[in-house]
Design an enzyme around this catalytic site. Structure first.
Site, PDB file in Angstrom:
ATOM      1  N   TYR A  53      -6.244  -0.884  14.948  1.00  0.00           N
ATOM      2  CA  TYR A  53      -5.705  -1.602  13.787  1.00  0.00           C
ATOM      3  C   TYR A  53      -5.571  -3.095  14.099  1.00  0.00           C
ATOM      4  O   TYR A  53      -4.853  -3.492  15.020  1.00  0.00           O
ATOM      5  CB  TYR A  53      -4.350  -1.026  13.346  1.00  0.00           C
ATOM      6  CG  TYR A  53      -4.452   0.361  12.728  1.00  0.00           C
ATOM      7  CD1 TYR A  53      -5.686   0.913  12.386  1.00  0.00           C
ATOM      8  CD2 TYR A  53      -3.315   1.130  12.477  1.00  0.00           C
ATOM      9  CE1 TYR A  53      -5.784   2.184  11.826  1.00  0.00           C
ATOM     10  CE2 TYR A  53      -3.406   2.394  11.910  1.00  0.00           C
ATOM     11  CZ  TYR A  53      -4.643   2.908  11.599  1.00  0.00           C
ATOM     12  OH  TYR A  53      -4.740   4.174  11.046  1.00  0.00           O
ATOM     13  N   SER A 208      -3.795   7.206   3.327  1.00  0.00           N
ATOM     14  CA  SER A 208      -4.133   6.673   1.997  1.00  0.00           C
ATOM     15  C   SER A 208      -3.735   7.615   0.861  1.00  0.00           C
ATOM     16  O   SER A 208      -4.564   7.952   0.000  1.00  0.00           O
ATOM     17  CB  SER A 208      -5.626   6.324   1.897  1.00  0.00           C
ATOM     18  OG  SER A 208      -5.923   5.218   2.707  1.00  0.00           O
ATOM     19  N   PRO A 209      -2.464   8.033   0.809  1.00  0.00           N
ATOM     20  CA  PRO A 209      -2.045   8.937  -0.272  1.00  0.00           C
ATOM     21  C   PRO A 209      -2.200   8.306  -1.654  1.00  0.00           C
ATOM     22  O   PRO A 209      -2.337   9.017  -2.649  1.00  0.00           O
ATOM     23  CB  PRO A 209      -0.564   9.229   0.051  1.00  0.00           C
ATOM     24  CG  PRO A 209      -0.131   8.104   0.944  1.00  0.00           C
ATOM     25  CD  PRO A 209      -1.342   7.719   1.731  1.00  0.00           C
ATOM     26  N   LEU A 210      -2.165   6.961  -1.712  1.00  0.00           N
ATOM     27  CA  LEU A 210      -2.373   6.269  -3.000  1.00  0.00           C
ATOM     28  C   LEU A 210      -3.775   5.646  -3.038  1.00  0.00           C
ATOM     29  O   LEU A 210      -3.999   4.648  -3.724  1.00  0.00           O
ATOM     30  CB  LEU A 210      -1.306   5.180  -3.197  1.00  0.00           C
ATOM     31  CG  LEU A 210       0.154   5.657  -3.120  1.00  0.00           C
ATOM     32  CD1 LEU A 210       1.128   4.476  -3.258  1.00  0.00           C
ATOM     33  CD2 LEU A 210       0.455   6.700  -4.194  1.00  0.00           C
ATOM     34  N   ALA A 211      -4.683   6.239  -2.279  1.00  0.00           N
ATOM     35  CA  ALA A 211      -6.064   5.733  -2.182  1.00  0.00           C
ATOM     36  C   ALA A 211      -6.088   4.265  -1.766  1.00  0.00           C
ATOM     37  O   ALA A 211      -6.926   3.484  -2.234  1.00  0.00           O
ATOM     38  CB  ALA A 211      -6.823   5.940  -3.492  1.00  0.00           C
ATOM     39  N   GLY A 212      -5.153   3.889  -0.913  1.00  0.00           N
ATOM     40  CA  GLY A 212      -5.096   2.515  -0.413  1.00  0.00           C
ATOM     41  C   GLY A 212      -4.772   1.504  -1.499  1.00  0.00           C
ATOM     42  O   GLY A 212      -5.101   0.326  -1.380  1.00  0.00           O
ATOM     43  N   GLY A 213      -4.147   1.956  -2.600  1.00  0.00           N
ATOM     44  CA  GLY A 213      -3.796   1.060  -3.710  1.00  0.00           C
ATOM     45  C   GLY A 213      -4.843   1.098  -4.834  1.00  0.00           C
ATOM     46  O   GLY A 213      -4.600   0.645  -5.941  1.00  0.00           O
ATOM     47  N   PHE A 216      -4.315   2.316  -8.574  1.00  0.00           N
ATOM     48  CA  PHE A 216      -3.695   1.500  -9.626  1.00  0.00           C
ATOM     49  C   PHE A 216      -4.696   0.576 -10.319  1.00  0.00           C
ATOM     50  O   PHE A 216      -4.321  -0.192 -11.186  1.00  0.00           O
ATOM     51  CB  PHE A 216      -2.522   0.698  -9.034  1.00  0.00           C
ATOM     52  CG  PHE A 216      -1.521   1.590  -8.365  1.00  0.00           C
ATOM     53  CD1 PHE A 216      -0.542   2.246  -9.103  1.00  0.00           C
ATOM     54  CD2 PHE A 216      -1.569   1.818  -7.001  1.00  0.00           C
ATOM     55  CE1 PHE A 216       0.361   3.104  -8.501  1.00  0.00           C
ATOM     56  CE2 PHE A 216      -0.673   2.675  -6.377  1.00  0.00           C
ATOM     57  CZ  PHE A 216       0.293   3.317  -7.128  1.00  0.00           C
ATOM     58  N   GLU A 218      -7.248  -0.322 -12.873  1.00  0.00           N
ATOM     59  CA  GLU A 218      -7.633   0.160 -14.205  1.00  0.00           C
ATOM     60  C   GLU A 218      -9.153   0.194 -14.376  1.00  0.00           C
ATOM     61  O   GLU A 218      -9.673   0.972 -15.175  1.00  0.00           O
ATOM     62  CB  GLU A 218      -7.045  -0.768 -15.272  1.00  0.00           C
ATOM     63  CG  GLU A 218      -5.523  -0.743 -15.340  1.00  0.00           C
ATOM     64  CD  GLU A 218      -5.023   0.254 -16.372  1.00  0.00           C
ATOM     65  OE1 GLU A 218      -5.610   0.302 -17.455  1.00  0.00           O
ATOM     66  OE2 GLU A 218      -4.039   0.971 -16.075  1.00  0.00           O
TER      67      GLU A 218
HETATM   68  N1  LIG Z   1      -6.580   8.078  10.477  1.00  0.00           N
HETATM   69  C1  LIG Z   1      -7.265   7.219   9.748  1.00  0.00           C
HETATM   70  O1  LIG Z   1      -8.501   7.136   9.835  1.00  0.00           O
HETATM   71  C2  LIG Z   1      -6.526   6.323   8.816  1.00  0.00           C
HETATM   72  C3  LIG Z   1      -7.229   5.540   7.875  1.00  0.00           C
HETATM   73  C4  LIG Z   1      -6.488   4.723   7.015  1.00  0.00           C
HETATM   74  C5  LIG Z   1      -5.095   4.709   7.091  1.00  0.00           C
HETATM   75  N2  LIG Z   1      -4.450   5.467   8.034  1.00  0.00           N
HETATM   76  C6  LIG Z   1      -2.967   5.461   8.134  1.00  0.00           C
HETATM   77  O2  LIG Z   1      -2.422   5.776   6.860  1.00  0.00           O
HETATM   78  C7  LIG Z   1      -1.525   4.760   6.469  1.00  0.00           C
HETATM   79  C8  LIG Z   1      -1.501   4.641   4.971  1.00  0.00           C
HETATM   80  O3  LIG Z   1      -2.803   4.258   4.483  1.00  0.00           O
HETATM   81  P1  LIG Z   1      -2.905   3.219   3.297  1.00  0.00           P
HETATM   82  O4  LIG Z   1      -2.244   1.950   3.682  1.00  0.00           O
HETATM   83  O5  LIG Z   1      -4.302   3.174   2.835  1.00  0.00           O
HETATM   84  O6  LIG Z   1      -1.955   3.994   2.247  1.00  0.00           O
HETATM   85  P2  LIG Z   1      -1.611   3.850   0.721  1.00  0.00           P
HETATM   86  O7  LIG Z   1      -0.138   4.039   0.641  1.00  0.00           O
HETATM   87  O8  LIG Z   1      -2.514   4.761  -0.055  1.00  0.00           O
HETATM   88  O9  LIG Z   1      -2.003   2.361   0.307  1.00  0.00           O
HETATM   89  C9  LIG Z   1      -1.165   1.284   0.612  1.00  0.00           C
HETATM   90  C10 LIG Z   1      -1.652   0.095  -0.204  1.00  0.00           C
HETATM   91  O10 LIG Z   1      -1.427   0.373  -1.589  1.00  0.00           O
HETATM   92  C11 LIG Z   1      -0.683  -0.705  -2.155  1.00  0.00           C
HETATM   93  N3  LIG Z   1       0.201  -0.161  -3.199  1.00  0.00           N
HETATM   94  C12 LIG Z   1       1.175   0.759  -3.049  1.00  0.00           C
HETATM   95  N4  LIG Z   1       1.799   0.992  -4.233  1.00  0.00           N
HETATM   96  C13 LIG Z   1       1.205   0.185  -5.138  1.00  0.00           C
HETATM   97  C14 LIG Z   1       1.396  -0.032  -6.520  1.00  0.00           C
HETATM   98  N5  LIG Z   1       2.352   0.621  -7.213  1.00  0.00           N
HETATM   99  N6  LIG Z   1       0.597  -0.939  -7.146  1.00  0.00           N
HETATM  100  C15 LIG Z   1      -0.367  -1.592  -6.465  1.00  0.00           C
HETATM  101  N7  LIG Z   1      -0.594  -1.434  -5.134  1.00  0.00           N
HETATM  102  C16 LIG Z   1       0.180  -0.545  -4.478  1.00  0.00           C
HETATM  103  C17 LIG Z   1       0.120  -1.283  -1.003  1.00  0.00           C
HETATM  104  O11 LIG Z   1       0.481  -2.626  -1.285  1.00  0.00           O
HETATM  105  P3  LIG Z   1       1.965  -3.177  -0.937  1.00  0.00           P
HETATM  106  O12 LIG Z   1       2.046  -3.289   0.543  1.00  0.00           O
HETATM  107  O13 LIG Z   1       1.991  -4.493  -1.630  1.00  0.00           O
HETATM  108  O14 LIG Z   1       2.948  -2.209  -1.503  1.00  0.00           O
HETATM  109  C18 LIG Z   1      -0.883  -1.163   0.137  1.00  0.00           C
HETATM  110  O15 LIG Z   1      -1.791  -2.258   0.135  1.00  0.00           O
HETATM  111  C19 LIG Z   1      -2.003   3.506   7.225  1.00  0.00           C
HETATM  112  O16 LIG Z   1      -0.982   2.538   7.381  1.00  0.00           O
HETATM  113  C20 LIG Z   1      -2.394   4.124   8.543  1.00  0.00           C
HETATM  114  O17 LIG Z   1      -1.232   4.311   9.340  1.00  0.00           O
HETATM  115  C21 LIG Z   1      -5.147   6.271   8.873  1.00  0.00           C
END
Ligand SMILES: NC(=O)c1ccc[n+]([C@@H]2O[C@H](COP(=O)([O-])OP(=O)(O)OC[C@H]3O[C@@H](n4cnc5c(N)ncnc54)[C@H](OP(=O)(O)O)[C@@H]3O)[C@@H](O)[C@H]2O)c1
Length: 297
Positions: A53, A208-213, A216, A218
């Site tokens: 990371y 990425s439970p929220l598909a990485g944002g 949201f 549209e």
């Molecule tokens: N094992 C793997 O290969 C792998 C790959 C990817 C990730 N991961 C792990 O999984 C974790 C989570 O992944 P992720 O960061 O992709 O998760 P995520 O929770 O799906 O996405 C987070 C992103 O969504 C944005 N977001 C959240 N709520 C929102 C809303 N209501 N409106 C607009 N944007 C919104 C956040 O922005 P804000 O910060 O502004 O809220 C952030 O940029 C990572 O930190 C990492 O630890 C593992």
């Protein structure tokens, strides 16, 4: 906060905090410490990171927080990952997989140094390496465990065949598979991984439970279709749409642990509220089918 027991030695908070994007959060070390403490106060005590990371920077930033406030480390379960490695080759940075014995052991020791800790609660092989030798990688992981440098071992992004191979090589010691799943990603349902994990009572961490944002956005048709349904269900339950997504993930019998990727404490709170949402059985299928990727026949 529900704790998910992985082994007698390790339980994780069902909602996990992900630090992949930490280098973009623009937090000072003091602000990061406060941010971490807010998570801990909400019961979100399991923290996920990885060597790769921001090319090791995320681990270093977490380590600076632990160095400045040493009591923090003992309050969290710390997860890191090995296996994606960047190297300077002919003056250019080249990223590739490396799950050889020496690299895994060296990566772990370097991660511990960066993180200012003498052990990891959970250490994962980050991705499916086409050159993976399960016996060699497994020996490295078990040796680190024997040395007390890591408490438990697991993998990430493995399909059922690779998971089975690796688990055989470590005599059944894998405690999780960290995989992607959200309302527009069903890879591990389609591969049979979810069935494999459910029958073996192995609880996955969900990235990425929220598909990485992306959910949201549209202008993304699949995401819009999924979100229209999620918003409708959120209105029924009088909560935020993201809360419904976390409730949907945790509804599954596999007892998954979603990793929240947001820097914002209010978004962690939204995730924690999902613990109290009781979805109707049919609502789970409404979201499952909403993006149009999965069919109910
Ligand atoms: N094992 C793997 O290969 C792998 C790959 C990817 C990730 N991961 C792990 O999984 C974790 C989570 O992944 P992720 O960061 O992709 O998760 P995520 O929770 O799906 O996405 C987070 C992103 O969504 C944005 N977001 C959240 N709520 C929102 C809303 N209501 N409106 C607009 N944007 C919104 C956040 O922005 P804000 O910060 O502004 O809220 C952030 O940029 C990572 O930190 C990492 O630890 C593992």
């Amino acid at each position: 906060m529900t704790k998910i027991k992985l082994t007698d030695n390790l339980s994780l908070s069902q909602i996990i905090r992900g630090f992949w994007r930490l280098d973009t959060w623009e937090l000072s070390t003091d602000e990061l410490i406060d941010n971490m403490k807010s998570s801990i106060d909400l019961g979100v005590t399991s923290f996920d990171t990885a060597e790769i990371y921001a090319d090791t920077l995320c681990e270093s930033q977490i380590g600076e927080a632990f160095a400045k406030d040493p009591a923090l480390r003992g309050k969290v379960e710390l997860i890191s990952k090995t296996g994606i490695y960047k190297q300077e080759i002919n003056g250019e940075s080249f990223g590739y997989y490396n799950t050889t014995y020496d690299r895994i052991v060296r990566s772990c020791k370097e991660s511990l140094q960066r993180l200012h800790t003498d052990y990891l609660d959970l250490y994962l092989i980050h991705r499916e390496d086409p050159l993976l030798d399960p016996w060699e990688a497994g020996r490295a992981m078990l040796d680190l465990k024997k040395e007390g440098l890591i408490k438990e071992i697991g993998v990430s992004n493995f399909d059922p065949f690779k998971f089975d191979a690796m688990n055989k090589a470590v005599d059944g010691a894998l405690v999780t598979n960290q995989i992607e799943w959200n309302p527009v990603c069903f890879e591990h349902f389609n591969s049979g991984m979810m069935d494999y994990l459910t029958v073996n009572k192995i609880h996955p961490m969900i990235w990425s439970p929220l598909a990485g944002g992306r959910l949201f956005q549209e202008d993304d048709l699949q995401c819009k279709k999924a979100m229209d349904k999620i918003k409708e269900i959120a209105e029924r339950h009088n909560c935020e749409p993201d809360t419904i997504v976390y409730a949907w993930i945790m509804y599954h019998p596999v007892q998954a642990m979603p990793i929240v990727g947001s820097r914002k404490v209010e978004r962690i709170e939204s995730a924690v509220k999902a613990m109290d949402v009781k979805l109707e059985h049919y609502e789970w299928y409404e979201i499952y089918a909403a993006s149009g990727q999965q069919q109910i026949r």
